[in-house]
Design a protein around this motif. Structure first.
Motif, PDB file in Angstrom:
ATOM      1  N   GLY A   1       6.448 -13.180  -1.352  1.00  0.00           N
ATOM      2  CA  GLY A   1       5.831 -14.147  -2.260  1.00  0.00           C
ATOM      3  C   GLY A   1       4.319 -14.189  -2.149  1.00  0.00           C
ATOM      4  O   GLY A   1       3.687 -15.156  -2.549  1.00  0.00           O
ATOM      5  N   CYS A   2       3.753 -13.137  -1.597  1.00  0.00           N
ATOM      6  CA  CYS A   2       2.306 -13.089  -1.389  1.00  0.00           C
ATOM      7  C   CYS A   2       1.550 -13.103  -2.720  1.00  0.00           C
ATOM      8  O   CYS A   2       2.025 -12.608  -3.733  1.00  0.00           O
ATOM      9  CB  CYS A   2       1.964 -11.824  -0.607  1.00  0.00           C
ATOM     10  N   ARG A   3       0.365 -13.669  -2.676  1.00  0.00           N
ATOM     11  CA  ARG A   3      -0.476 -13.733  -3.888  1.00  0.00           C
ATOM     12  C   ARG A   3      -0.804 -12.337  -4.400  1.00  0.00           C
ATOM     13  O   ARG A   3      -0.916 -12.113  -5.602  1.00  0.00           O
ATOM     14  CB  ARG A   3      -1.777 -14.458  -3.562  1.00  0.00           C
ATOM     15  N   GLY A   4      -1.000 -11.412  -3.467  1.00  0.00           N
ATOM     16  CA  GLY A   4      -1.333 -10.047  -3.859  1.00  0.00           C
ATOM     17  C   GLY A   4      -0.200  -9.376  -4.637  1.00  0.00           C
ATOM     18  O   GLY A   4      -0.437  -8.550  -5.501  1.00  0.00           O
ATOM     19  N   LEU A   5       1.034  -9.771  -4.321  1.00  0.00           N
ATOM     20  CA  LEU A   5       2.176  -9.160  -4.996  1.00  0.00           C
ATOM     21  C   LEU A   5       2.458  -9.811  -6.348  1.00  0.00           C
ATOM     22  O   LEU A   5       3.111  -9.223  -7.205  1.00  0.00           O
ATOM     23  CB  LEU A   5       3.427  -9.268  -4.117  1.00  0.00           C
TER      24      LEU A   5
ATOM     25  N   LEU B   1      -3.046  -3.533   5.215  1.00  0.00           N
ATOM     26  CA  LEU B   1      -2.593  -4.921   5.065  1.00  0.00           C
ATOM     27  C   LEU B   1      -3.382  -5.629   3.988  1.00  0.00           C
ATOM     28  O   LEU B   1      -4.609  -5.536   3.921  1.00  0.00           O
ATOM     29  CB  LEU B   1      -2.754  -5.643   6.412  1.00  0.00           C
ATOM     30  N   CYS B   2      -2.623  -6.340   3.167  1.00  0.00           N
ATOM     31  CA  CYS B   2      -3.190  -7.104   2.070  1.00  0.00           C
ATOM     32  C   CYS B   2      -4.213  -8.122   2.575  1.00  0.00           C
ATOM     33  O   CYS B   2      -4.047  -8.708   3.633  1.00  0.00           O
ATOM     34  CB  CYS B   2      -2.047  -7.807   1.339  1.00  0.00           C
ATOM     35  N   GLY B   3      -5.251  -8.326   1.811  1.00  0.00           N
ATOM     36  CA  GLY B   3      -6.324  -9.223   2.236  1.00  0.00           C
ATOM     37  C   GLY B   3      -5.960 -10.704   2.187  1.00  0.00           C
ATOM     38  O   GLY B   3      -6.661 -11.529   2.766  1.00  0.00           O
ATOM     39  N   TRP B   4      -4.876 -11.038   1.519  1.00  0.00           N
ATOM     40  CA  TRP B   4      -4.487 -12.433   1.398  1.00  0.00           C
ATOM     41  C   TRP B   4      -3.768 -12.935   2.638  1.00  0.00           C
ATOM     42  O   TRP B   4      -3.512 -14.111   2.772  1.00  0.00           O
ATOM     43  CB  TRP B   4      -3.593 -12.644   0.191  1.00  0.00           C
ATOM     44  N   GLU B   5      -3.425 -12.034   3.542  1.00  0.00           N
ATOM     45  CA  GLU B   5      -2.597 -12.456   4.678  1.00  0.00           C
ATOM     46  C   GLU B   5      -3.342 -12.361   6.001  1.00  0.00           C
ATOM     47  O   GLU B   5      -4.372 -11.763   6.097  1.00  0.00           O
ATOM     48  CB  GLU B   5      -1.326 -11.603   4.716  1.00  0.00           C
TER      49      GLU B   5
ATOM     50  N   TYR C   1       0.003  -3.388   1.721  1.00  0.00           N
ATOM     51  CA  TYR C   1       1.358  -3.851   2.021  1.00  0.00           C
ATOM     52  C   TYR C   1       1.303  -5.323   2.389  1.00  0.00           C
ATOM     53  O   TYR C   1       0.252  -5.850   2.753  1.00  0.00           O
ATOM     54  CB  TYR C   1       2.015  -3.021   3.118  1.00  0.00           C
ATOM     55  N   HIS C   2       2.422  -5.981   2.258  1.00  0.00           N
ATOM     56  CA  HIS C   2       2.472  -7.431   2.415  1.00  0.00           C
ATOM     57  C   HIS C   2       3.648  -7.820   3.295  1.00  0.00           C
ATOM     58  O   HIS C   2       4.723  -7.262   3.174  1.00  0.00           O
ATOM     59  CB  HIS C   2       2.629  -8.107   1.049  1.00  0.00           C
ATOM     60  N   TYR C   3       3.410  -8.801   4.154  1.00  0.00           N
ATOM     61  CA  TYR C   3       4.493  -9.287   5.003  1.00  0.00           C
ATOM     62  C   TYR C   3       5.413 -10.218   4.226  1.00  0.00           C
ATOM     63  O   TYR C   3       6.588 -10.317   4.510  1.00  0.00           O
ATOM     64  CB  TYR C   3       3.930 -10.020   6.219  1.00  0.00           C
TER      65      TYR C   3
HETATM   66 ZN    ZN Z   1      -0.269  -9.703   0.413  1.00  0.00          ZN
END
Ligand code: ZN
Length: 78
Positions: A48-52, A74-78, A43-45
């Protein structure tokens, strides 16, 4: 006739009570975004996250609690 009036009053009272007990809109609740694919486990906060950006499916907004219930982390990019 009197019974019907009482029923109507009871219904009105009930509706009034309900309107007072509705959940507060701005209650603290974190919303997160997740990719609605079967393989998505994050999941992403941020929407516009890179993971999404890699998401090939629909991006849906859910509560943090709901995301955790779905087994997301939680997504690793955040
Ligand atoms: Zn993310």
């Amino acid at each position: 006739m009197k019974t019907k009036t009482l029923t109507t009053l009871a219904l009105l009272s009930f509706l009034t009570l309900m309107s007072f007990s509705t959940p507060i809109e701005d209650a603290p609740q974190t919303s997160v975004y997740l990719c609605d694919s079967s393989g998505g486990k994050k999941y992403h906060y941020s929407k516009g996250c890179r993971g999404l950006s890699n998401c090939q499916h629909e991006i849906i907004k859910v509560s943090l609690e709901d995301a955790k219930k779905r087994g997301k982390t939680l997504c690793g990019w955040e």
